[in-house]
Design a protein around this motif. Sequence first.
Motif, PDB file in Angstrom:
ATOM      1  N   ALA A  14      35.258  32.041  38.328  1.00  0.00           N
ATOM      2  CA  ALA A  14      35.899  30.951  38.503  1.00  0.00           C
ATOM      3  C   ALA A  14      37.503  30.951  38.616  1.00  0.00           C
ATOM      4  CB  ALA A  14      35.650  29.792  37.385  1.00  0.00           C
ATOM      5  N   ASP A  15      37.973  32.140  37.840  1.00  0.00           N
ATOM      6  CA  ASP A  15      39.388  32.309  37.644  1.00  0.00           C
ATOM      7  C   ASP A  15      39.707  33.257  38.893  1.00  0.00           C
ATOM      8  OD1 ASP A  15      39.510  31.407  35.242  1.00  0.00           O
ATOM      9  OD2 ASP A  15      39.534  33.342  33.941  1.00  0.00           O
ATOM     10  N   HIS A  16      39.023  34.151  39.501  1.00  0.00           N
ATOM     11  CA  HIS A  16      39.461  34.720  40.791  1.00  0.00           C
ATOM     12  C   HIS A  16      39.233  34.015  42.054  1.00  0.00           C
ATOM     13  CE1 HIS A  16      39.594  37.846  37.506  1.00  0.00           C
ATOM     14  NE2 HIS A  16      40.348  38.749  38.182  1.00  0.00           N
ATOM     15  N   GLY A  17      38.112  33.081  41.911  1.00  0.00           N
ATOM     16  CA  GLY A  17      37.539  32.379  43.228  1.00  0.00           C
ATOM     17  C   GLY A  17      36.837  33.281  44.044  1.00  0.00           C
ATOM     18  N   SER A  18      36.113  34.243  43.388  1.00  0.00           N
ATOM     19  CA  SER A  18      35.520  35.454  44.207  1.00  0.00           C
ATOM     20  C   SER A  18      34.691  35.898  43.277  1.00  0.00           C
ATOM     21  CB  SER A  18      36.367  36.501  44.710  1.00  0.00           C
ATOM     22  OG  SER A  18      35.697  37.387  45.277  1.00  0.00           O
ATOM     23  N   LEU A  19      33.203  35.999  43.630  1.00  0.00           N
ATOM     24  CA  LEU A  19      32.315  36.820  42.848  1.00  0.00           C
ATOM     25  C   LEU A  19      32.541  38.318  42.939  1.00  0.00           C
ATOM     26  CD1 LEU A  19      29.590  36.501  41.207  1.00  0.00           C
ATOM     27  CD2 LEU A  19      28.341  36.691  43.540  1.00  0.00           C
ATOM     28  N   ALA A  23      33.062  40.759  39.823  1.00  0.00           N
ATOM     29  CA  ALA A  23      32.320  41.974  39.477  1.00  0.00           C
ATOM     30  C   ALA A  23      33.109  43.191  39.358  1.00  0.00           C
ATOM     31  CB  ALA A  23      31.365  42.134  40.767  1.00  0.00           C
ATOM     32  N   ARG A  24      34.194  43.087  40.448  1.00  0.00           N
ATOM     33  CA  ARG A  24      35.267  44.649  40.100  1.00  0.00           C
ATOM     34  C   ARG A  24      35.686  44.481  38.828  1.00  0.00           C
ATOM     35  NH1 ARG A  24      36.149  43.407  45.525  1.00  0.00           N
ATOM     36  NH2 ARG A  24      38.258  42.334  44.850  1.00  0.00           N
ATOM     37  N   LYS A  25      36.260  43.226  38.367  1.00  0.00           N
ATOM     38  CA  LYS A  25      37.148  43.259  36.966  1.00  0.00           C
ATOM     39  C   LYS A  25      35.949  43.635  35.759  1.00  0.00           C
ATOM     40  CE  LYS A  25      40.069  41.677  34.198  1.00  0.00           C
ATOM     41  NZ  LYS A  25      40.572  40.324  34.134  1.00  0.00           N
ATOM     42  N   LEU A  26      34.853  43.221  35.993  1.00  0.00           N
ATOM     43  CA  LEU A  26      33.559  43.510  34.788  1.00  0.00           C
ATOM     44  C   LEU A  26      33.058  44.847  35.176  1.00  0.00           C
ATOM     45  CD1 LEU A  26      32.206  40.050  34.323  1.00  0.00           C
ATOM     46  CD2 LEU A  26      34.069  41.230  33.006  1.00  0.00           C
ATOM     47  N   ASP A  27      33.362  45.695  36.210  1.00  0.00           N
ATOM     48  CA  ASP A  27      32.762  47.072  36.645  1.00  0.00           C
ATOM     49  C   ASP A  27      31.252  46.723  36.702  1.00  0.00           C
ATOM     50  OD1 ASP A  27      32.710  49.480  37.085  1.00  0.00           O
ATOM     51  OD2 ASP A  27      32.626  50.259  34.948  1.00  0.00           O
ATOM     52  N   VAL A  28      30.880  45.816  37.650  1.00  0.00           N
ATOM     53  CA  VAL A  28      29.382  45.748  37.628  1.00  0.00           C
ATOM     54  C   VAL A  28      29.191  45.727  39.181  1.00  0.00           C
ATOM     55  CG1 VAL A  28      28.686  44.477  35.562  1.00  0.00           C
ATOM     56  CG2 VAL A  28      29.380  43.036  37.650  1.00  0.00           C
ATOM     57  N   SER A  29      28.159  45.748  39.657  1.00  0.00           N
ATOM     58  CA  SER A  29      27.886  45.955  41.207  1.00  0.00           C
ATOM     59  C   SER A  29      27.579  44.432  41.610  1.00  0.00           C
ATOM     60  CB  SER A  29      26.650  46.600  41.600  1.00  0.00           C
ATOM     61  OG  SER A  29      25.408  45.848  41.104  1.00  0.00           O
ATOM     62  N   PRO A  30      28.102  43.843  43.040  1.00  0.00           N
ATOM     63  CA  PRO A  30      27.911  42.522  43.507  1.00  0.00           C
ATOM     64  C   PRO A  30      26.520  42.082  43.329  1.00  0.00           C
ATOM     65  CG  PRO A  30      29.170  44.189  45.024  1.00  0.00           C
ATOM     66  CD  PRO A  30      28.597  44.803  43.867  1.00  0.00           C
ATOM     67  N   ASP A 133      50.734  36.238  39.408  1.00  0.00           N
ATOM     68  CA  ASP A 133      49.440  35.395  39.474  1.00  0.00           C
ATOM     69  C   ASP A 133      48.449  36.041  38.336  1.00  0.00           C
ATOM     70  OD1 ASP A 133      46.955  34.455  39.798  1.00  0.00           O
ATOM     71  OD2 ASP A 133      47.040  33.805  41.843  1.00  0.00           O
ATOM     72  N   LEU A 134      48.478  35.565  37.221  1.00  0.00           N
ATOM     73  CA  LEU A 134      47.971  36.102  36.021  1.00  0.00           C
ATOM     74  C   LEU A 134      46.356  36.011  36.225  1.00  0.00           C
ATOM     75  CD1 LEU A 134      50.055  34.896  33.243  1.00  0.00           C
ATOM     76  CD2 LEU A 134      50.172  36.992  34.062  1.00  0.00           C
ATOM     77  N   PHE A 135      45.768  35.538  37.458  1.00  0.00           N
ATOM     78  CA  PHE A 135      44.408  35.298  37.248  1.00  0.00           C
ATOM     79  C   PHE A 135      43.843  36.493  38.393  1.00  0.00           C
ATOM     80  CE2 PHE A 135      45.177  30.986  35.998  1.00  0.00           C
ATOM     81  CZ  PHE A 135      44.487  30.903  34.838  1.00  0.00           C
ATOM     82  N   ARG A 136      44.924  36.632  39.361  1.00  0.00           N
ATOM     83  CA  ARG A 136      44.499  37.438  40.486  1.00  0.00           C
ATOM     84  C   ARG A 136      45.066  38.890  40.434  1.00  0.00           C
ATOM     85  NH1 ARG A 136      43.449  32.328  42.189  1.00  0.00           N
ATOM     86  NH2 ARG A 136      41.658  32.116  43.826  1.00  0.00           N
ATOM     87  N   GLN A 137      46.243  39.104  39.729  1.00  0.00           N
ATOM     88  CA  GLN A 137      46.752  40.426  39.879  1.00  0.00           C
ATOM     89  C   GLN A 137      46.539  41.171  38.527  1.00  0.00           C
ATOM     90  OE1 GLN A 137      50.896  38.116  41.736  1.00  0.00           O
ATOM     91  NE2 GLN A 137      51.208  40.290  41.127  1.00  0.00           N
ATOM     92  N   SER A 138      46.745  42.555  38.665  1.00  0.00           N
ATOM     93  CA  SER A 138      46.594  43.290  37.575  1.00  0.00           C
ATOM     94  C   SER A 138      47.852  43.260  36.650  1.00  0.00           C
ATOM     95  CB  SER A 138      46.480  44.748  38.219  1.00  0.00           C
ATOM     96  OG  SER A 138      45.383  44.700  39.082  1.00  0.00           O
ATOM     97  N   VAL A 139      47.912  42.099  35.908  1.00  0.00           N
ATOM     98  CA  VAL A 139      49.008  41.743  34.982  1.00  0.00           C
ATOM     99  C   VAL A 139      48.063  41.159  33.788  1.00  0.00           C
ATOM    100  CG1 VAL A 139      51.032  40.683  34.345  1.00  0.00           C
ATOM    101  CG2 VAL A 139      50.551  41.824  36.682  1.00  0.00           C
ATOM    102  N   ASP A 140      48.491  41.660  32.829  1.00  0.00           N
ATOM    103  CA  ASP A 140      48.094  41.126  31.299  1.00  0.00           C
ATOM    104  C   ASP A 140      48.834  39.802  30.735  1.00  0.00           C
ATOM    105  OD1 ASP A 140      45.829  42.759  31.168  1.00  0.00           O
ATOM    106  OD2 ASP A 140      47.299  44.281  30.316  1.00  0.00           O
ATOM    107  N   ILE A 141      50.070  40.041  30.826  1.00  0.00           N
ATOM    108  CA  ILE A 141      50.998  39.227  30.368  1.00  0.00           C
ATOM    109  C   ILE A 141      52.378  39.196  31.295  1.00  0.00           C
ATOM    110  CG2 ILE A 141      50.297  39.175  27.810  1.00  0.00           C
ATOM    111  CD1 ILE A 141      52.739  41.150  27.395  1.00  0.00           C
ATOM    112  N   ALA A 142      53.237  38.041  31.237  1.00  0.00           N
ATOM    113  CA  ALA A 142      54.212  38.082  32.105  1.00  0.00           C
ATOM    114  C   ALA A 142      55.658  37.663  31.106  1.00  0.00           C
ATOM    115  CB  ALA A 142      54.144  37.121  33.143  1.00  0.00           C
ATOM    116  N   ILE A 143      56.551  37.976  31.368  1.00  0.00           N
ATOM    117  CA  ILE A 143      57.751  37.514  30.497  1.00  0.00           C
ATOM    118  C   ILE A 143      58.728  36.643  31.696  1.00  0.00           C
ATOM    119  CG2 ILE A 143      60.248  38.025  29.733  1.00  0.00           C
ATOM    120  CD1 ILE A 143      58.719  40.312  28.284  1.00  0.00           C
ATOM    121  N   ARG A 144      58.715  35.465  31.492  1.00  0.00           N
ATOM    122  CA  ARG A 144      59.255  34.565  32.616  1.00  0.00           C
ATOM    123  C   ARG A 144      60.126  33.611  32.106  1.00  0.00           C
ATOM    124  NH1 ARG A 144      59.255  37.349  36.891  1.00  0.00           N
ATOM    125  NH2 ARG A 144      57.559  38.050  37.298  1.00  0.00           N
ATOM    126  N   TYR A 145      61.310  33.176  32.759  1.00  0.00           N
ATOM    127  CA  TYR A 145      62.176  32.155  32.641  1.00  0.00           C
ATOM    128  C   TYR A 145      61.534  30.798  32.980  1.00  0.00           C
ATOM    129  CZ  TYR A 145      66.240  35.303  31.936  1.00  0.00           C
ATOM    130  OH  TYR A 145      67.058  36.320  31.306  1.00  0.00           O
TER     131      TYR A 145
END
Length: 304
Positions: A14-19, A23-30, A133-145
Amino acid sequence: MLRLDDLALFVNTADHGSLSAAARKLDVSPAVASAALKRLERQLEARLFVRSTRSLRLTPEGEQFLVHARNALDSLAEGQRQLLGGREDIAGVLQLSAPSDFGRNVLLPWLDAFQQEHPRLALRLHLSDRVADLFRQSVDIAIRYGEPEDSSLVALPLAPDNRRVLCAAPDYFARRGRPDTPEDLAGHNCLLYQLGGRVHDRWSFSEGRREQVVTVGGDRASDDADVVRRWAVAGQGLTYKSWLDVAGDVRAGRLQLALSRYRGEATPLNLICAHRAQLSKPVRLLQAFVQARCSALLAAAPWS
């Protein structure tokens, strides 16, 4: 009984909009991911996603269940953190996004000091003025104004009282004079910042209860806030910047303030993440570390 790995896959999809991305994020096969999603739908007796060859979106039932699935995973993660308590190791990799000017000229030495305190922690720093984009990019946290536009994001304050200030190099004021009122900016070269094709040429100032917004112009604009600050230090014009960005230049005499009796636009600095489950001990320690140093800079702010 519902499986935790199936819930994690559902939330990540749901967060990535892509199965496949989940799968890549959780290191499992499609294939494993697809089977897990089908198993979850079968147990719930509900269809969670509408699938097509090009898109994947939540069904109304999926949107309803997502809230409960996310809360369940967050609750378990919080319970694990409480059990770990002080035993949680400050190690691993923390991926952090920060604005170009603040990140390059203020945050960098702070991160050096933070890693000296926690040598087992590795940092991956992404500097950009574009909102990560904290849901799609390889970023854990962001510092923002500013406050996050997405209300679902978690924002922790770093410098809630920060504001913009008007400043320029001593050489510029010697050549062009110093403005006395916001209206005087019409006769000055103002260095402009742009983002997403939009030029930020409306600068606001307040005096007591009276607020003025003036439209300014100049011969230079950049989508990199660090470039705008460097132009100002080089004497090319006036800049309207976050106090945190220019405090060091003002203290060193490279920049001088103008219109000090006016208050600039509020520009709070926050640490942002996608979910509370990401507020690990390293993240909370970094927040406290940066917050303390921001407070020291704000103590010397012109409105303090």
